[in-house]
Enzyme design. Structure first.
Site, short mmCIF file in Angstrom:
data_model
loop_
_atom_site.label_atom_id
_atom_site.label_comp_id
_atom_site.label_asym_id
_atom_site.label_seq_id
_atom_site.Cartn_x
_atom_site.Cartn_y
_atom_site.Cartn_z
N GLY A 58 1.00 -1.38 0.24
CA GLY A 58 -0.08 -0.09 -0.10
C GLY A 58 0.74 1.11 0.22
N ARG A 82 1.07 -5.30 -5.68
CA ARG A 82 1.08 -6.29 -4.94
C ARG A 82 1.36 -7.67 -5.75
NH1 ARG A 82 -2.96 -3.30 -1.66
NH2 ARG A 82 -1.81 -2.91 0.32
N GLY A 139 5.88 -2.37 3.36
CA GLY A 139 5.46 -3.00 4.65
C GLY A 139 6.28 -4.29 4.76
N ASP A 140 5.84 -4.96 5.93
CA ASP A 140 6.58 -6.33 6.24
C ASP A 140 6.58 -7.39 4.85
OD1 ASP A 140 3.92 -6.95 6.82
OD2 ASP A 140 4.26 -7.75 8.64
N THR A 185 4.50 2.34 5.35
CA THR A 185 3.12 2.09 5.24
C THR A 185 2.28 2.87 6.60
OG1 THR A 185 1.48 0.12 6.06
CG2 THR A 185 3.76 0.20 6.91
N ASP A 227 2.73 -0.99 11.62
CA ASP A 227 2.41 -2.34 12.09
C ASP A 227 3.89 -3.23 11.87
OD1 ASP A 227 0.67 -3.77 9.16
OD2 ASP A 227 2.39 -2.41 9.25
N ARG A 250 -17.39 16.41 13.46
CA ARG A 250 -17.47 17.07 14.92
C ARG A 250 -18.40 18.16 14.82
NH1 ARG A 250 -14.99 16.37 19.83
NH2 ARG A 250 -12.97 16.00 19.03
N MET A 310 -8.30 2.89 8.76
CA MET A 310 -7.52 2.04 8.17
C MET A 310 -6.53 1.61 9.53
SD MET A 310 -6.83 2.82 4.38
CE MET A 310 -7.78 2.16 2.88
N ARG A 314 -5.16 -2.10 8.93
CA ARG A 314 -5.27 -3.63 8.62
C ARG A 314 -5.59 -4.29 9.93
NH1 ARG A 314 -3.55 -5.87 4.00
NH2 ARG A 314 -2.26 -4.26 3.18
N HIS A 333 -9.64 5.21 1.66
CA HIS A 333 -8.38 5.44 1.15
C HIS A 333 -7.75 7.17 1.19
CE1 HIS A 333 -8.72 1.53 -0.19
NE2 HIS A 333 -7.71 1.37 -0.74
N ARG A 371 -4.66 7.29 2.56
CA ARG A 371 -3.45 6.78 2.29
C ARG A 371 -2.81 8.01 1.32
NH1 ARG A 371 -4.20 1.26 0.92
NH2 ARG A 371 -3.13 1.57 -1.14
O1 F6P Z 1 -1.70 -1.40 4.38
C1 F6P Z 1 -2.15 -0.22 4.15
C2 F6P Z 1 -3.73 -0.33 3.76
O2 F6P Z 1 -4.20 1.17 3.57
C3 F6P Z 1 -4.20 -0.88 4.97
O3 F6P Z 1 -4.72 0.15 6.11
C4 F6P Z 1 -5.63 -1.33 4.24
O4 F6P Z 1 -6.61 -2.21 5.07
C5 F6P Z 1 -5.36 -1.91 2.97
O5 F6P Z 1 -3.96 -1.39 2.76
C6 F6P Z 1 -6.09 -1.46 1.74
O6 F6P Z 1 -5.46 -2.14 0.85
P1 F6P Z 1 -5.91 -1.82 -0.49
O7 F6P Z 1 -5.45 -0.43 -1.01
O8 F6P Z 1 -5.18 -2.87 -1.87
O9 F6P Z 1 -7.34 -1.86 -0.87
#
Ligand code: F6P
Length: 322
Positions: free
Chosen positions: A14, A75, A105-106, A128, A132, A157, A172, A174, A252, A255
């Site tokens: 991500g 991915r 990420g990991d 990420t 985590d 609010r 978010m 995960r 998102h 993100r």
């Molecule tokens: O790992 C980052 C993340 O935003 C998580 O918090 C979330 O669950 C996941 O990616 C969503 O994945 P995608 O962008 O593939 O829908």
């Protein structure tokens, strides 16, 4: 040991705000130290296909403040296969690239570890929003995501107060509750539901009722996506309290956006440290923020155990939202 004079950098998993700042640091510091730097586009998917392009100082101009990743990300299922891993390693070796910086990420670190077994020096940078990754206090993108949540909730609010409503806000992370926990503490959420801690919705409902009885004109409950189905939680809370609630799923938006100052500095310092360890000839290391210092640690640490949960923050949030 052969001297490494060509390196590559990729982003995987991500995307996260600050990834571009980390890419910029790797490219600029690498060039500063006379390394040839290549960018791998579309993560491991692109590496396997050979989408590898030379980077120069201009390649990373005007990106430090931009969210997302100019190298794109993906991915890759093929990277889970030995064949895919060998293809990836060959794409680097065929170009004389001796080291790879993986920002992700990991899961991305696991791919890096496979490449290390095939003779590529690898360095992981924690990128990420989930925060985590075991072994680092913070990941690039986490602080920006928390601030995005805080800004969104400040808007929620306003309307919650106008209508004297309860809002459930899903964030978010995960299977990690850090975004929910930090944002919840920062905005004074009435309750914070996270996967790390069992919760009793009846108690959450009773707390809401107590709040309204003592004159609260709205309530905000932050729900980490790993803590359960927010629509189910909403329905059950309506049953327990007898009053309505509204659900907002931030999704998102968490993100994207320009990285905060914290994330921009974290990314630049981690990217710079990645070049340091490459020049020292290290491999299979991860760059970490540890007690406010940027250090390198063995990569395998990221695969061991779970990230320590900051229970004291959770308890404080509970005490302050009495
Ligand atoms: O790992 C980052 C993340 O935003 C998580 O918090 C979330 O669950 C996941 O990616 C969503 O994945 P995608 O962008 O593939 O829908």
């Amino acid at each position: 040991m052969a001297t490494i004079d060509k390196i590559a950098v990729l982003t995987s998993g991500g995307d996260a705000p600050g990834m571009n700042a980390a890419i910029r640091a790797v490219v600029r510091k690498g060039i500063y130290h006379n390394l040839k730097v290549f960018g791998v586009y579309h993560g491991y998917e692109g590496l396997i296909k050979g989408d590898i392009r030379p980077m120069d100082l201009g390649s990373v101009g005007d990106i430090i403040h931009r969210g997302g990743t100019i190298l794109r990300t993906a991915r890759s299922l093929e990277m889970f296969s030995e064949e895919g891993q060998h293809k990836a390693a060959s794409q680097l070796k065929d170009r004389g690239i001796g080291a790879l910086v993986v920002i992700g990420g990991d899961g991305s670190y696991r791919g890096a570890q496979k490449l290390a077994r095939l003779g590529i020096n690898v360095v992981g940078i924690p990128g990420t929003i989930d925060n985590d990754i075991v072994g680092t206090d913070m990941t690039i993108g986490f602080d920006t995501a928390v601030n995005t949540v805080i800004n969104a909730i400040s808007k929620i609010r306003d309307t919650a107060t106008s209508h004297e409503r309860t809002f459930l806000v899903e964030v978010m992370g995960r299977n990690c509750g850090d975004i929910a926990l930090r944002a919840g503490l920062a905005i004074g959420a009435e309750s914070i539901l996270i996967p790390e801690i069992e919760y009793d919705l009846k108690e959450v409902g009773e707390k809401l009722i107590r709040g309204f009885k003592r004159g609260k004109n709205h309530s905000i409950i932050i729900v980490a996506e790993g803590a359960g189905n927010i629509m189910d939680i909403s329905t059950r809370l309506k049953e327990y309290t007898g009053f309505d609630n509204k659900v907002t799923i931030l999704g998102h938006v968490q993100r994207g956006g320009a990285p905060t100052a914290f994330d921009s500095v974290l990314a630049a310092t981690m990217g710079g440290k990645a070049i340091d360890v490459i020049l020292e000839g290290k491999s299979e290391v991860m760059i970490s923020l540890c007690d406010n210092k940027i250090v390198d640690k063995p990569l395998h640490i990221a695969f061991e155990g779970k990230k320590p949960f900051q229970r004291h923050l959770y308890d404080l949030a509970n005490e302050l939202s009495i």
